[in-house]
Design a protein around this motif. Structure first.
Motif, short mmCIF file in Angstrom:
data_model
loop_
_atom_site.label_atom_id
_atom_site.label_comp_id
_atom_site.label_asym_id
_atom_site.label_seq_id
_atom_site.Cartn_x
_atom_site.Cartn_y
_atom_site.Cartn_z
N PHE A 1 0.99 -1.56 -0.16
CA PHE A 1 -0.03 0.15 0.33
C PHE A 1 0.78 1.26 -0.01
N GLY A 2 1.83 1.47 0.89
CA GLY A 2 2.21 3.05 0.71
C GLY A 2 3.57 3.27 -0.57
N PRO A 3 4.30 1.79 -0.61
CA PRO A 3 5.03 2.18 -2.62
C PRO A 3 4.45 2.38 -3.26
N MET A 4 3.21 1.86 -3.15
CA MET A 4 2.14 1.70 -4.93
C MET A 4 1.65 3.52 -3.98
N LEU A 5 1.42 4.10 -3.13
CA LEU A 5 0.04 5.09 -3.27
C LEU A 5 1.55 6.58 -3.29
N LEU A 6 3.06 6.03 -2.57
CA LEU A 6 4.02 6.62 -2.65
C LEU A 6 4.11 7.37 -4.69
N LEU A 7 4.09 5.73 -5.58
CA LEU A 7 4.69 6.14 -6.73
C LEU A 7 3.15 6.76 -7.65
N CYS A 8 1.33 6.23 -6.94
CA CYS A 8 0.83 7.40 -7.99
C CYS A 8 1.17 8.93 -7.85
N LEU A 9 1.59 8.79 -6.66
CA LEU A 9 1.40 10.52 -6.60
C LEU A 9 2.86 11.21 -7.65
N VAL A 10 4.07 10.20 -7.85
CA VAL A 10 4.65 10.99 -8.70
C VAL A 10 4.16 11.17 -9.91
N ARG A 11 3.84 10.67 -10.59
CA ARG A 11 3.22 10.90 -12.13
C ARG A 11 3.27 12.36 -12.12
N PRO A 12 2.29 12.53 -11.87
CA PRO A 12 1.69 13.98 -11.59
C PRO A 12 3.51 15.03 -11.39
N LEU A 13 4.18 14.72 -10.00
CA LEU A 13 5.44 15.55 -10.22
C LEU A 13 5.87 15.22 -11.60
N LYS B 1 18.15 15.05 -15.04
CA LYS B 1 17.40 14.58 -13.17
C LYS B 1 16.25 13.94 -13.63
N LEU B 2 15.16 14.57 -14.59
CA LEU B 2 13.85 14.16 -14.52
C LEU B 2 14.12 13.36 -15.46
N GLU B 3 14.68 13.00 -16.41
CA GLU B 3 15.12 11.41 -16.92
C GLU B 3 15.11 10.92 -15.82
N ALA B 4 15.99 10.81 -14.89
CA ALA B 4 16.83 9.75 -13.79
C ALA B 4 15.49 9.61 -13.41
N ALA B 5 14.69 10.75 -12.81
CA ALA B 5 13.89 10.33 -11.66
C ALA B 5 12.49 9.61 -12.62
N ARG B 6 12.35 8.97 -13.69
CA ARG B 6 11.08 9.04 -14.48
C ARG B 6 11.97 7.15 -15.01
N LEU B 7 12.79 7.16 -14.88
CA LEU B 7 13.80 6.22 -14.53
C LEU B 7 13.09 5.06 -13.68
N HIS B 8 14.16 5.95 -12.57
CA HIS B 8 13.90 5.38 -11.14
C HIS B 8 11.86 5.00 -10.57
N THR B 9 11.49 5.39 -11.04
CA THR B 9 10.00 5.44 -10.87
C THR B 9 9.75 4.28 -11.97
N HIS C 1 15.25 13.83 -0.62
CA HIS C 1 16.77 13.44 -0.63
C HIS C 1 17.59 12.93 -1.49
N SER C 2 17.30 12.68 -2.97
CA SER C 2 17.58 12.13 -4.21
C SER C 2 18.47 12.85 -4.62
N LYS C 3 19.51 12.85 -4.91
CA LYS C 3 20.34 13.72 -6.29
C LYS C 3 19.37 13.91 -7.51
N TYR C 4 19.01 13.03 -7.60
CA TYR C 4 18.11 12.75 -9.10
C TYR C 4 17.07 12.46 -9.22
N SER C 5 15.88 13.58 -8.64
CA SER C 5 14.58 13.66 -7.62
C SER C 5 13.84 14.62 -8.95
N THR C 6 12.49 14.56 -8.80
CA THR C 6 12.00 15.75 -9.38
C THR C 6 11.87 16.83 -8.56
N ARG C 7 11.96 16.95 -7.83
CA ARG C 7 12.47 17.98 -6.60
C ARG C 7 13.54 18.48 -7.00
#
Length: 153
Positions: A46-58, A102-110, A143-149
């Motif tokens: 549940f927790g990880p799936m909820l986080l991953l659902c919220l990443v797409r808009p970012l 960084k955006l591409e790396a975040a997409r690949l992490h996702t 905390h991730s160097k290659y994050s959407t933030r």
């Protein structure tokens, strides 16, 4: 819920079957009521799936911001430099390129995190500690160097 593409339904004294009710505390403990045990999607942690659902808009917001920055650089002036346009500046080009990476790396992490959650759900077990940590510290983490933030133009 305007502008969310969601639907709001209001009812009184309606019947909701037990297998359609999801308790967030119970789901956090790994208990998911469902009609069919054959569907792996509904066995996702549940927790990880909820986080991953919220990443797409970012990711989409980052992609749109990058597009705006690239389009604006062609016409935007760069004051106090020898460059007449922002697009002519190597420094600006490097910053845009870093943001794109960084955006591409975040997409690949996702994608990797989604694959780990799907694999755990298909095997019928919970995520192991390493995969759970990867999802939490992946694409949307500050905390991730290659994050959407951290993708700034």
């Amino acid at each position: 819920m305007k502008a969310t593409a969601g639907n709001t339904l209001i009812g009184q004294d309606g019947f909701v079957p037990e297998h359609r009710v999801l308790s967030a505390p119970a789901a956090a403990e790994g208990f998911y009521p469902r009609a069919s045990r054959d569907e792996a999607l509904y066995a996702s942690t549940f927790g990880p799936m909820l986080l991953l659902c919220l990443v797409r808009p970012l990711l989409e917001l980052g992609k749109a911001a990058l597009s705006v920055a690239v389009d604006a650089a062609a016409a935007k002036q760069l004051s106090f430099t020898v460059h007449s346009r922002q697009a002519d500046s190597v420094g600006a080009q490097i910053q845009v390129a870093e943001a794109a990476l960084k955006l591409e790396a975040a997409r690949l992490h996702t994608y990797r995190a989604v694959a780990e959650v799907d694999q755990a759900a298909a095997s019928g077990g919970p995520l192991d500690y390493a995969a759970h940590t990867h999802v939490r510290l992946g694409p949307a983490s500050p905390h991730s160097k290659y994050s959407t933030r951290s993708a700034r133009c």
